[in-house]
Motif scaffolding. Structure first.
Motif, PDB file in Angstrom:
ATOM      1  N   UNK A  95       7.484 149.593  36.776  1.00  0.00           N
ATOM      2  CA  UNK A  95       8.855 149.775  36.270  1.00  0.00           C
ATOM      3  C   UNK A  95       9.809 148.733  36.834  1.00  0.00           C
ATOM      4  N   UNK A  96       9.483 148.175  38.002  1.00  0.00           N
ATOM      5  CA  UNK A  96      10.378 147.187  38.629  1.00  0.00           C
ATOM      6  C   UNK A  96      10.429 145.882  37.835  1.00  0.00           C
ATOM      7  N   UNK A  97       9.399 145.593  37.045  1.00  0.00           N
ATOM      8  CA  UNK A  97       9.413 144.352  36.259  1.00  0.00           C
ATOM      9  C   UNK A  97       9.569 144.650  34.768  1.00  0.00           C
ATOM     10  N   UNK A  98       9.930 145.893  34.438  1.00  0.00           N
ATOM     11  CA  UNK A  98      10.166 146.273  33.046  1.00  0.00           C
ATOM     12  C   UNK A  98      11.615 145.978  32.700  1.00  0.00           C
ATOM     13  N   UNK A  99      11.832 144.964  31.880  1.00  0.00           N
ATOM     14  CA  UNK A  99      13.191 144.564  31.517  1.00  0.00           C
ATOM     15  C   UNK A  99      13.366 144.696  30.012  1.00  0.00           C
ATOM     16  N   UNK A 100      14.330 143.988  29.464  1.00  0.00           N
ATOM     17  CA  UNK A 100      14.627 144.090  28.035  1.00  0.00           C
ATOM     18  C   UNK A 100      13.783 143.153  27.184  1.00  0.00           C
ATOM     19  N   UNK A 101      12.865 142.431  27.798  1.00  0.00           N
ATOM     20  CA  UNK A 101      12.059 141.466  27.038  1.00  0.00           C
ATOM     21  C   UNK A 101      10.857 142.153  26.399  1.00  0.00           C
ATOM     22  N   UNK A 102      10.656 141.904  25.120  1.00  0.00           N
ATOM     23  CA  UNK A 102       9.491 142.438  24.428  1.00  0.00           C
ATOM     24  C   UNK A 102       8.275 141.554  24.701  1.00  0.00           C
ATOM     25  N   UNK A 103       7.108 142.090  24.386  1.00  0.00           N
ATOM     26  CA  UNK A 103       5.873 141.321  24.569  1.00  0.00           C
ATOM     27  C   UNK A 103       5.855 140.104  23.645  1.00  0.00           C
ATOM     28  N   UNK A 104       6.352 140.278  22.419  1.00  0.00           N
ATOM     29  CA  UNK A 104       6.421 139.142  21.497  1.00  0.00           C
ATOM     30  C   UNK A 104       7.325 138.042  22.024  1.00  0.00           C
ATOM     31  N   UNK A 105       8.489 138.424  22.565  1.00  0.00           N
ATOM     32  CA  UNK A 105       9.402 137.423  23.128  1.00  0.00           C
ATOM     33  C   UNK A 105       8.797 136.765  24.368  1.00  0.00           C
ATOM     34  N   UNK A 106       8.036 137.533  25.132  1.00  0.00           N
ATOM     35  CA  UNK A 106       7.364 136.976  26.310  1.00  0.00           C
ATOM     36  C   UNK A 106       6.384 135.883  25.895  1.00  0.00           C
ATOM     37  N   UNK A 107       5.592 136.140  24.860  1.00  0.00           N
ATOM     38  CA  UNK A 107       4.640 135.125  24.385  1.00  0.00           C
ATOM     39  C   UNK A 107       5.374 133.919  23.823  1.00  0.00           C
ATOM     40  N   UNK A 108       6.496 134.155  23.143  1.00  0.00           N
ATOM     41  CA  UNK A 108       7.287 133.035  22.618  1.00  0.00           C
ATOM     42  C   UNK A 108       7.845 132.186  23.756  1.00  0.00           C
TER      43      UNK A 108
ATOM     44  N   UNK B 232      11.097 148.015  25.201  1.00  0.00           N
ATOM     45  CA  UNK B 232      11.325 147.311  26.463  1.00  0.00           C
ATOM     46  C   UNK B 232      12.377 148.034  27.302  1.00  0.00           C
ATOM     47  N   UNK B 233      12.077 148.203  28.580  1.00  0.00           N
ATOM     48  CA  UNK B 233      12.989 148.902  29.476  1.00  0.00           C
ATOM     49  C   UNK B 233      12.733 150.392  29.581  1.00  0.00           C
ATOM     50  N   UNK B 234      11.781 150.921  28.793  1.00  0.00           N
ATOM     51  CA  UNK B 234      11.507 152.358  28.828  1.00  0.00           C
ATOM     52  C   UNK B 234      11.084 152.816  30.219  1.00  0.00           C
ATOM     53  N   UNK B 235      10.170 152.074  30.844  1.00  0.00           N
ATOM     54  CA  UNK B 235       9.656 152.494  32.151  1.00  0.00           C
ATOM     55  C   UNK B 235      10.785 152.575  33.174  1.00  0.00           C
ATOM     56  N   UNK B 236      11.681 151.607  33.149  1.00  0.00           N
ATOM     57  CA  UNK B 236      12.810 151.622  34.075  1.00  0.00           C
ATOM     58  C   UNK B 236      13.726 152.807  33.798  1.00  0.00           C
TER      59      UNK B 236
ATOM     60  N   UNK C 274      19.992 161.392  29.668  1.00  0.00           N
ATOM     61  CA  UNK C 274      18.565 161.697  29.570  1.00  0.00           C
ATOM     62  C   UNK C 274      18.106 161.627  28.123  1.00  0.00           C
ATOM     63  N   UNK C 275      18.926 162.154  27.210  1.00  0.00           N
ATOM     64  CA  UNK C 275      18.617 161.999  25.781  1.00  0.00           C
ATOM     65  C   UNK C 275      18.496 160.522  25.419  1.00  0.00           C
ATOM     66  N   UNK C 276      19.420 159.712  25.922  1.00  0.00           N
ATOM     67  CA  UNK C 276      19.389 158.279  25.613  1.00  0.00           C
ATOM     68  C   UNK C 276      18.123 157.629  26.154  1.00  0.00           C
ATOM     69  N   UNK C 277      17.738 157.985  27.376  1.00  0.00           N
ATOM     70  CA  UNK C 277      16.514 157.423  27.954  1.00  0.00           C
ATOM     71  C   UNK C 277      15.294 157.830  27.137  1.00  0.00           C
ATOM     72  N   UNK C 278      15.224 159.083  26.720  1.00  0.00           N
ATOM     73  CA  UNK C 278      14.073 159.560  25.953  1.00  0.00           C
ATOM     74  C   UNK C 278      13.986 158.898  24.584  1.00  0.00           C
ATOM     75  N   UNK C 279      15.098 158.391  24.071  1.00  0.00           N
ATOM     76  CA  UNK C 279      15.074 157.720  22.767  1.00  0.00           C
ATOM     77  C   UNK C 279      14.311 156.398  22.815  1.00  0.00           C
ATOM     78  N   UNK C 280      14.008 155.898  24.024  1.00  0.00           N
ATOM     79  CA  UNK C 280      13.237 154.651  24.143  1.00  0.00           C
ATOM     80  C   UNK C 280      11.733 154.899  24.069  1.00  0.00           C
ATOM     81  N   UNK C 281      11.310 156.167  24.047  1.00  0.00           N
ATOM     82  CA  UNK C 281       9.880 156.495  24.032  1.00  0.00           C
ATOM     83  C   UNK C 281       9.356 156.468  22.604  1.00  0.00           C
TER      84      UNK C 281
END
Length: 461
Positions: free
Chosen positions: A148-161, A400-404, A279-286
């Motif tokens: 979770x410490x390295x989970x940011x707003x970057x998606x896997x696709x953006x990471x590869x780009x 992205x950012x769900x784990x955090x 908490x509702x907002x956080x769960x919306x990332x799942x």
């Protein structure tokens, strides 16, 4: 302590793990399971001497809680090193993530086909691998993982780009994820790299109970059988004056001193509408992938000798093939085997609406178009048995950012609903181990809460 009622809602791995831990602590919970059997996505089935997993099917090296529980329940663990065939550019190549120099040299032809040896592939691949090794301590599915410490707003696709990964290599890095999870590009870069790292950083080693992961859910359900109430879907968890007071089921209101909610993350807000706004907002990332799985019992080995599986990363309509008995010989009678066909993406959504025969026919037809050399895939009417398993919510992916975001939920609940605890794969590192670990953690928190309340009551008297 035993007179205090802890109610667990949901009997998947998280709920079973919570019930198991509470019983070890001398607390008798009540576990409410909506379906006829507890086990969730880890459930298994026995068919004419075959042991079949309906959903989850493999442990990786860092599954510490899973290993501990298997040891306590006396379930032997089998280790295997994966050998996969990959259909790339019209030809088959085989790989194993073994890190030895000899294996590296032997796999040079495969590396070329998969895009690792082009100038751009070498540059991008070396960057990605260096980054992975540099962050190895974070890329773990263990109960104390720091992912979770390295989970940011970057998606896997953006990471590869960002690392300028060329298309051919991108397919190699994303293909296995796509076959099981669906489109990995929008998901968290941290989680997707953890999936890759769990294989590459451990030399391709995987582990399973000798009769499959279904045997673990069965053993947990047996250990907790007297506290499980099946066919009892919860309709609402009632919150009043900052506490979860009861659970509404059909025709009954069940009182509770503490509640562990262990349903999939996408269902929590509907079950507990009085959660804090954040908490509702956080769960919306799942979110979860959709999956479809066909299992066929055979009287021969379906894949080339030694292969654990076959991948078609360039073909969205072709399933991942796995010879389950290469991993787990004890799952089939002598001389028999089990062929698993798994697919995700939009193709799974199309297939799960079809009847069983049509699902089997279409998945086998796609696999046979480019069958592995020396394989013996069945025809449509072959097989000692077959089963089709549909999962509208298969594997937890998240934004992205769900784990955090998930790491903040326990603190949010402690301030507003002090006796409510969430458990599930989304509350750990999404995996079987994450679900088991989160159940253990929620049970520990619930037990500590009851202890503190008992102490407070005794002191007040």
């Amino acid at each position: 302590m035993t007179t205090k009622r802890v109610v667990i809602v949901g009997g998947g791995f998280a709920g079973l793990s919570a019930a198991y831990e509470l019983k070890k602590r001398g607390i008798t919970p009540l576990l409410l399971e909506a379906k006829e059997r507890a086990g969730g996505r880890g459930i298994g089935e026995q068919i004419d001497g075959f042991s079949v997993d309906n959903g989850a099917f493999v442990f990786t090296t860092t599954y510490d809680t899973a290993f501990r529980i298997c040891e306590e329940l006396k379930l032997p663990i089998v280790e295997s090193t994966m050998i996969f065939g990959h259909f790339r550019s019209g030809r088959w190549v085989t790989t194993t993530p073994n890190q030895s120099l000899r294996n590296f040299l032997r796999q040079l032809p495969a590396a070329k086909v998969m895009g690792f040896l082009s100038p751009s592939g070498l540059r991008a691949g070396s960057k990605v691998m260096r980054h992975m090794y540099h962050q190895e301590e974070f890329l773990s599915f263990a109960s104390d993982s720091r992912l979770a410490e390295i989970d940011d707003d970057e998606s896997y696709g953006d990471y590869l780009n960002r690392h300028k990964v060329p298309e051919k290599l991108r397919i190699s890095l994303s293909g296995p994820l796509k076959m099981v999870l669906g489109d990995a590009a929008p998901a968290s870069q941290a989680l997707m790299r953890a999936y890759i790292g769990e294989t590459m950083l451990s030399g391709g080693k995987v582990y399973m109970p000798e009769r499959g992961i279904g045997s673990l859910s069965e053993a947990l359900a047996t250990a907790c059988s007297e506290v499980i109430r099946a066919s009892t879907p919860a309709r609402k968890i009632v919150v009043k004056d900052g506490a979860a007071t009861s659970i509404i089921v059909d025709g009954e209101i069940i009182k509770a001193d503490a509640v562990i909610c262990a349903v999939p993350g996408t269902q929590v807000s509907g079950l507990i509408p009085d959660l804090p706004t954040e908490t509702h907002a956080a769960l919306s990332t799942v979110s979860y992938s959709t999956g479809c799985r066909v299992v066929i019992g055979l009287d021969r080995r379906p894949l080339p000798a030694g292969w654990h599986g076959a991948l078609y990363p360039e073909h969205d309509d072709t399933p991942l093939l796995m010879d389950r008995t290469t991993f787990l010989p004890a799952c089939a009678p002598p001389g028999k085997s089990i062929l698993d066909l798994l697919i995700g993406l939009d193709r799974a959504k199309e297939l799960i609406a079809q009847d069983n025969e049509e699902v089997k026919r279409q998945m086998l037809d796609a696999a046979r178009r480019n069958a592995p050399p020396g394989s013996a895939l069945p025809s449509d009417d072959e097989g000692l048995f077959y089963r089709v398993y549909r999962w509208e919510e298969a594997l937890c992916m998240g934004k992205p950012g769900m784990l955090a975001q998930m790491t903040k939920i326990p603190g949010q609940l402690a301030k507003s609903i002090h006796n409510l605890f969430l458990a599930g794969d989304y509350m750990g590192i999404p995996s079987v181990n994450g679900a088991l670990s989160s159940g253990h953690r929620a049970a520990t928190q619930a037990a500590d809460f009851l202890t503190s309340r008992s102490t407070e009551l005794a002191q007040s008297q």
